[in-house]
Motif scaffolding. Structure first.
Motif, PDB file in Angstrom:
ATOM      1  N   SER A   1      -3.027  -9.932  -3.718  1.00 52.76           N
ATOM      2  CA  SER A   1      -4.198  -9.261  -4.290  1.00 52.76           C
ATOM      3  C   SER A   1      -4.026  -7.745  -4.266  1.00 52.76           C
ATOM      4  CB  SER A   1      -5.461  -9.641  -3.507  1.00 52.76           C
ATOM      5  OG  SER A   1      -5.759 -11.008  -3.671  1.00 52.76           O
ATOM      6  N   ASN A   2      -3.372  -7.235  -3.227  1.00 56.34           N
ATOM      7  CA  ASN A   2      -3.159  -5.793  -3.131  1.00 56.34           C
ATOM      8  C   ASN A   2      -2.214  -5.289  -4.211  1.00 56.34           C
ATOM      9  OD1 ASN A   2      -3.682  -3.308  -1.927  1.00 56.34           O
ATOM     10  ND2 ASN A   2      -1.862  -3.415  -0.642  1.00 56.34           N
ATOM     11  N   ILE A   3      -1.304  -6.168  -4.661  1.00 55.62           N
ATOM     12  CA  ILE A   3      -0.428  -5.787  -5.778  1.00 55.62           C
ATOM     13  C   ILE A   3      -1.263  -5.558  -7.029  1.00 55.62           C
ATOM     14  CG2 ILE A   3       1.402  -6.609  -7.316  1.00 55.62           C
ATOM     15  CD1 ILE A   3       2.600  -8.089  -4.934  1.00 55.62           C
ATOM     16  N   PHE A   4      -2.186  -6.504  -7.296  1.00 55.23           N
ATOM     17  CA  PHE A   4      -3.040  -6.355  -8.473  1.00 55.23           C
ATOM     18  C   PHE A   4      -3.991  -5.171  -8.331  1.00 55.23           C
ATOM     19  CE2 PHE A   4      -2.518 -11.186  -8.541  1.00 55.23           C
ATOM     20  CZ  PHE A   4      -1.460 -11.114  -9.430  1.00 55.23           C
ATOM     21  N   GLU A   5      -4.487  -4.947  -7.123  1.00 53.59           N
ATOM     22  CA  GLU A   5      -5.486  -3.907  -6.893  1.00 53.59           C
ATOM     23  C   GLU A   5      -4.875  -2.519  -6.771  1.00 53.59           C
ATOM     24  OE1 GLU A   5      -9.295  -3.194  -3.901  1.00 53.59           O
ATOM     25  OE2 GLU A   5      -7.566  -4.304  -3.175  1.00 53.59           O
ATOM     26  N   ASN A   6      -3.700  -2.422  -6.189  1.00 53.98           N
ATOM     27  CA  ASN A   6      -3.104  -1.128  -5.859  1.00 53.98           C
ATOM     28  C   ASN A   6      -1.991  -0.726  -6.816  1.00 53.98           C
ATOM     29  OD1 ASN A   6      -2.300   1.200  -4.567  1.00 53.98           O
ATOM     30  ND2 ASN A   6      -2.220   0.294  -2.536  1.00 53.98           N
ATOM     31  N   LEU A   7      -1.061  -1.631  -7.083  1.00 53.36           N
ATOM     32  CA  LEU A   7       0.097  -1.286  -7.899  1.00 53.36           C
ATOM     33  C   LEU A   7      -0.201  -1.289  -9.403  1.00 53.36           C
ATOM     34  CD1 LEU A   7       3.173  -3.029  -6.218  1.00 53.36           C
ATOM     35  CD2 LEU A   7       2.569  -0.627  -6.219  1.00 53.36           C
ATOM     36  N   PHE A   8      -0.957  -2.283  -9.855  1.00 52.91           N
ATOM     37  CA  PHE A   8      -1.188  -2.422 -11.297  1.00 52.91           C
ATOM     38  C   PHE A   8      -1.872  -1.200 -11.914  1.00 52.91           C
ATOM     39  CE2 PHE A   8       0.674  -6.361 -11.086  1.00 52.91           C
ATOM     40  CZ  PHE A   8       0.543  -7.129 -12.228  1.00 52.91           C
ATOM     41  N   PRO A   9      -2.906  -0.607 -11.279  1.00 57.20           N
ATOM     42  CA  PRO A   9      -3.487   0.609 -11.878  1.00 57.20           C
ATOM     43  C   PRO A   9      -2.480   1.741 -12.017  1.00 57.20           C
ATOM     44  CG  PRO A   9      -4.980  -0.307 -10.242  1.00 57.20           C
ATOM     45  CD  PRO A   9      -3.695  -1.060 -10.113  1.00 57.20           C
ATOM     46  N   LYS A  10      -1.582   1.868 -11.062  1.00 57.43           N
ATOM     47  CA  LYS A  10      -0.561   2.916 -11.146  1.00 57.43           C
ATOM     48  C   LYS A  10       0.426   2.609 -12.266  1.00 57.43           C
ATOM     49  CE  LYS A  10      -1.055   4.285  -6.333  1.00 57.43           C
ATOM     50  NZ  LYS A  10      -2.335   3.579  -6.174  1.00 57.43           N
ATOM     51  N   LEU A  11       0.784   1.328 -12.407  1.00 59.23           N
ATOM     52  CA  LEU A  11       1.670   0.939 -13.503  1.00 59.23           C
ATOM     53  C   LEU A  11       0.997   1.151 -14.854  1.00 59.23           C
ATOM     54  CD1 LEU A  11       3.183  -2.353 -12.023  1.00 59.23           C
ATOM     55  CD2 LEU A  11       4.288  -0.114 -12.191  1.00 59.23           C
TER      56      LEU A  11
ATOM     57  N   GLY B   1       0.815  -1.215   0.000  1.00 60.34           N
ATOM     58  CA  GLY B   1       0.000   0.000   0.000  1.00 60.34           C
ATOM     59  C   GLY B   1       0.844   1.259   0.000  1.00 60.34           C
ATOM     60  N   TYR B   2       1.846   1.308   0.860  1.00 62.27           N
ATOM     61  CA  TYR B   2       2.701   2.490   0.935  1.00 62.27           C
ATOM     62  C   TYR B   2       3.590   2.624  -0.307  1.00 62.27           C
ATOM     63  CZ  TYR B   2       1.385   3.591   5.727  1.00 62.27           C
ATOM     64  OH  TYR B   2       0.681   3.961   6.839  1.00 62.27           O
ATOM     65  N   LEU B   3       4.039   1.473  -0.847  1.00 54.79           N
ATOM     66  CA  LEU B   3       4.830   1.513  -2.071  1.00 54.79           C
ATOM     67  C   LEU B   3       4.005   2.058  -3.224  1.00 54.79           C
ATOM     68  CD1 LEU B   3       7.402   0.810  -3.646  1.00 54.79           C
ATOM     69  CD2 LEU B   3       6.487  -1.505  -3.969  1.00 54.79           C
ATOM     70  N   GLY B   4       2.750   1.596  -3.312  1.00 54.33           N
ATOM     71  CA  GLY B   4       1.854   2.099  -4.347  1.00 54.33           C
ATOM     72  C   GLY B   4       1.583   3.580  -4.188  1.00 54.33           C
ATOM     73  N   PHE B   5       1.404   3.999  -2.951  1.00 57.50           N
ATOM     74  CA  PHE B   5       1.148   5.417  -2.692  1.00 57.50           C
ATOM     75  C   PHE B   5       2.362   6.259  -3.089  1.00 57.50           C
ATOM     76  CE2 PHE B   5       1.101   9.256  -0.176  1.00 57.50           C
ATOM     77  CZ  PHE B   5      -0.215   9.688  -0.314  1.00 57.50           C
ATOM     78  N   LEU B   6       3.558   5.794  -2.736  1.00 57.19           N
ATOM     79  CA  LEU B   6       4.784   6.520  -3.084  1.00 57.19           C
ATOM     80  C   LEU B   6       4.953   6.590  -4.596  1.00 57.19           C
ATOM     81  CD1 LEU B   6       7.417   7.864  -2.092  1.00 57.19           C
ATOM     82  CD2 LEU B   6       8.472   5.605  -2.117  1.00 57.19           C
ATOM     83  N   LEU B   7       4.711   5.470  -5.270  1.00 58.16           N
ATOM     84  CA  LEU B   7       4.836   5.426  -6.725  1.00 58.16           C
ATOM     85  C   LEU B   7       3.844   6.379  -7.380  1.00 58.16           C
ATOM     86  CD1 LEU B   7       6.201   3.953  -9.127  1.00 58.16           C
ATOM     87  CD2 LEU B   7       4.328   2.299  -9.044  1.00 58.16           C
ATOM     88  N   GLY B   8       2.608   6.366  -6.893  1.00 59.73           N
ATOM     89  CA  GLY B   8       1.588   7.246  -7.450  1.00 59.73           C
ATOM     90  C   GLY B   8       1.890   8.708  -7.211  1.00 59.73           C
ATOM     91  N   THR B   9       2.385   9.021  -6.008  1.00 58.10           N
ATOM     92  CA  THR B   9       2.674  10.411  -5.661  1.00 58.10           C
ATOM     93  C   THR B   9       3.828  10.965  -6.496  1.00 58.10           C
ATOM     94  OG1 THR B   9       1.917  10.045  -3.391  1.00 58.10           O
ATOM     95  CG2 THR B   9       3.308  11.966  -3.792  1.00 58.10           C
ATOM     96  N   LEU B  10       4.913  10.208  -6.594  1.00 56.98           N
ATOM     97  CA  LEU B  10       6.082  10.674  -7.349  1.00 56.98           C
ATOM     98  C   LEU B  10       5.753  10.844  -8.828  1.00 56.98           C
ATOM     99  CD1 LEU B  10       8.957   8.566  -5.703  1.00 56.98           C
ATOM    100  CD2 LEU B  10       8.455  10.993  -5.374  1.00 56.98           C
ATOM    101  N   SER B  11       4.995   9.887  -9.382  1.00 55.27           N
ATOM    102  CA  SER B  11       4.636   9.996 -10.801  1.00 55.27           C
ATOM    103  C   SER B  11       3.703  11.182 -11.033  1.00 55.27           C
ATOM    104  CB  SER B  11       3.994   8.694 -11.291  1.00 55.27           C
ATOM    105  OG  SER B  11       2.850   8.375 -10.527  1.00 55.27           O
ATOM    106  N   THR B  12       2.830  11.462 -10.074  1.00 51.73           N
ATOM    107  CA  THR B  12       1.933  12.609 -10.200  1.00 51.73           C
ATOM    108  C   THR B  12       2.715  13.911 -10.197  1.00 51.73           C
ATOM    109  OG1 THR B  12       0.116  11.429  -9.110  1.00 51.73           O
ATOM    110  CG2 THR B  12       0.000  13.828  -9.142  1.00 51.73           C
ATOM    111  N   PHE B  13       3.699  14.011  -9.307  1.00 51.71           N
ATOM    112  CA  PHE B  13       4.493  15.242  -9.203  1.00 51.71           C
ATOM    113  C   PHE B  13       5.358  15.489 -10.434  1.00 51.71           C
ATOM    114  CE2 PHE B  13       4.709  15.247  -4.249  1.00 51.71           C
ATOM    115  CZ  PHE B  13       3.368  15.558  -4.212  1.00 51.71           C
ATOM    116  N   PHE B  14       6.098  14.466 -10.833  1.00 54.93           N
ATOM    117  CA  PHE B  14       7.206  14.687 -11.759  1.00 54.93           C
ATOM    118  C   PHE B  14       7.051  14.025 -13.130  1.00 54.93           C
ATOM    119  CE2 PHE B  14       8.966  14.587  -7.373  1.00 54.93           C
ATOM    120  CZ  PHE B  14       9.194  15.948  -7.247  1.00 54.93           C
ATOM    121  N   LEU B  15       5.959  13.288 -13.343  1.00 53.69           N
ATOM    122  CA  LEU B  15       5.776  12.620 -14.634  1.00 53.69           C
ATOM    123  C   LEU B  15       4.526  13.136 -15.346  1.00 53.69           C
ATOM    124  CD1 LEU B  15       6.698  10.346 -16.582  1.00 53.69           C
ATOM    125  CD2 LEU B  15       5.201   8.790 -15.320  1.00 53.69           C
ATOM    126  N   PHE B  16       3.391  12.994 -14.716  1.00 54.79           N
ATOM    127  CA  PHE B  16       2.126  13.324 -15.364  1.00 54.79           C
ATOM    128  C   PHE B  16       1.969  14.810 -15.633  1.00 54.79           C
ATOM    129  CE2 PHE B  16       0.549   9.423 -12.909  1.00 54.79           C
ATOM    130  CZ  PHE B  16       0.887   8.584 -13.955  1.00 54.79           C
TER     131      PHE B  16
END
Length: 490
Positions: free
Chosen positions: A145-155, A15-30
């Motif tokens: 399951s949390n990998i599929f639910e949380n990380l995959f949408p961010k990827l 969960g925290y890894l997904g949140f970090l990945l989403g936050t960093l990509s939002t700031f500096f990628l999207f």
């Protein structure tokens, strides 16, 4: 370490890894292309708006009735019939969907109709995945399951964006990649479920017909559907309405700011999970006074941490936008959203685990009703601000803040009347005063020529003032807490 403890730790880590990945990509990628990011942030929320119709709460029934059907050796039959039911619901939904747009051709100018070729398949894949997700949880396995639910949408977002913006692929190819990530998640769910226990598909309805077993199954599914519908409407309607009525770029701006503010809620993620069994225990033992004390204590902690984080975000936000590629100016212009959404989020933290208390009581249906009302209020307010004002995404932010605040006030009142528990306390006022002093002090400090220095030193000043205020006012025994943790490590 027990299976539950290991899974909880892994779940939180993902969960925290997904949140970090989403936050960093939002700031500096999207922020390189807010318009295309806005499109990506339209597709999934729109699919999620339709998702409850396809699922119809069947995923929750796969948890509720699993033990009973496993004893009869029919849990695979339940899974099979559930998947069949999802497909049937999806077909009915598609018929209604196309009939609506054929009967009302004016709506064919909408972005939902334009992107139906991606949104509709995504609804089916997400609905099937939802059933597998809940089914797997019966085996006390939640981390994968949390990998599929949380990380995959961010990827999916990151990969599609990189294909389009950096590698020069067309939007169609980027969307195809986006969909394939979700399809691979569905295949991953199936593979993992089959690995836990080989699935023998059985689509017979005979077991459900015996003793009318289908009735309680559908009844429980219906309540799950209502709760799911209210939740998705409340959480996803903003992105949908901004994209349809204002534009994809503004949806990108709104999504970026919302992601920044969600940092304030990070400390609550773990605490809510830990608190659930504690609440359940107090209900079982009837110790409402102890629950009230625990409720006040945890609410104070969440409010204190949340206020410090929000103050740091508010004073650092203007300087952070200088490091957002290309779109920093547009995001900086929407700074007022930080204050509006941030204030509503902070109040929600101050109310603690109000929702958990209701959900674990005999009045759990009240949460469903309130969630549906919240969704309707949010839609109504969004429509009003978009159609009758010129506030744009600021109006959407106000609508979100008002509906969320009303939602939390209703829960506070309900819990006090029914259980005599109340989250707010006098120390919160002291925290608010300290936060105001820290915020004012940081704002009136001189600005340095380099934005990065301001981004670092102003939030640092907020943190120092907050710690000093806590020390002198003795709001929370932070020193005792730290020393206690150090002793345990020794």
């Amino acid at each position: 370490m027990s299976v539950v403890a290991r899974q909880s730790f892994k779940y939180s880590l993902v969960g925290y890894l997904g949140f970090l990945l989403g936050t960093l990509s939002t700031f500096f990628l999207f922020t390189n292309d807010l318009s295309f990011y806005g499109k990506l942030r339209f597709i999934l929320p729109t699919a999620q708006l339709f998702l409850p119709i396809a699922v119809f709460g069947i995923s929750y029934s796969n948890v509720k009735f699993f033990q009973e059907m496993q004893k009869d050796g029919k849990h695979h039959n339940m899974l099979s019939v559930s998947l069949l039911g999802i497909v049937f619901n999806f077909i009915l939904f598609c018929i209604c969907f196309f009939c609506f747009y054929l009967l009302f051709p004016n709506y064919q100018n909408s972005k939902t109709w334009e992107m139906k070729g991606l949104i509709l398949p995504l609804v089916l894949v997400s609905a099937l995945s939802a059933v597998f997700n809940k089914y797997i949880s019966n085996y006390k396995r939640i981390a994968i399951s949390n990998i599929f639910e949380n990380l995959f949408p961010k990827l999916a977002n990151i990969g599609a964006f990189c294909l389009f913006f950096f590698l020069g692929f067309s939007e169609s190819w980027a969307y195809l990649f986006f969909f394939l990530v979700f399809l691979s998640a569905l295949l991953g769910y199936y593979y993992y479920a089959n690995k836990l226990e080989g699935i023998n598909f059985d689509f017979s309805l005979d077991y459900f017909k015996e003793n009318s077993r289908w009735k309680p199954f559908l009844d429980y599914s219906f309540y799950g559907f209502l709760g799911n519908l209210g939740s998705y409407l409340a959480l996803s309607i903003d992105n949908y309405m901004i994209s349809e009525h204002i534009g994809f770029q503004q949806n990108g701006v709104y999504s970026t700011i919302y992601s920044i503010i969600s940092l304030v809620s990070v400390p609550a993620m773990g605490l809510y999970s830990i608190s659930a069994p504690i609440i359940n225990k107090h209900f079982a033992e009837g110790t409402m006074a102890e629950l009230n004390h625990y409720h006040k204590k945890t609410s104070l902690v969440l409010f204190s941490i949340g206020l410090v984080l929000l103050c740091c975000i508010c004073v650092g936000f203007p300087y952070l936008t200088f490091y957002m590629p290309k779109s920093g100016g547009a995001i900086r212009e929407a700074q007022s959203l930080v204050w509006i959404i941030g204030a509503a989020t902070l109040f929600e933290l101050a109310t603690g685990f109000n929702g958990y208390i209701i959900s674990m009581s005999k009045y759990y249906r009240f949460s469903i009703i309130v969630m549906l009302v919240l969704a309707m209020v949010t839609i109504g307010l969004n429509f009003f601000f978009i159609k009758f004002t010129n506030l744009g995404i600021l109006g959407v932010g106000i609508a979100y803040a008002v509906s969320l605040t009303l939602f939390n006030i209703v829960k506070i009142i309900f819990n006090y009347i029914k259980f005599k528990v109340f989250p707010l306390s006098m120390p919160m006022l002291y925290v608010l005063i300290v936060g105001g002093i820290a915020l004012g002090g940081a704002f009136f400090l001189p600005e340095l020529n380099i934005p990065f220095y301001n981004l670092v030193y102003k939030p640092f000043v907020v943190l120092i003032i907050a710690l000093l205020g806590n020390h002198f006012l003795k709001i929370y025994p932070l020193a005792d807490f730290v020393f206690e943790k150090l002793k345990k490590k020794k």
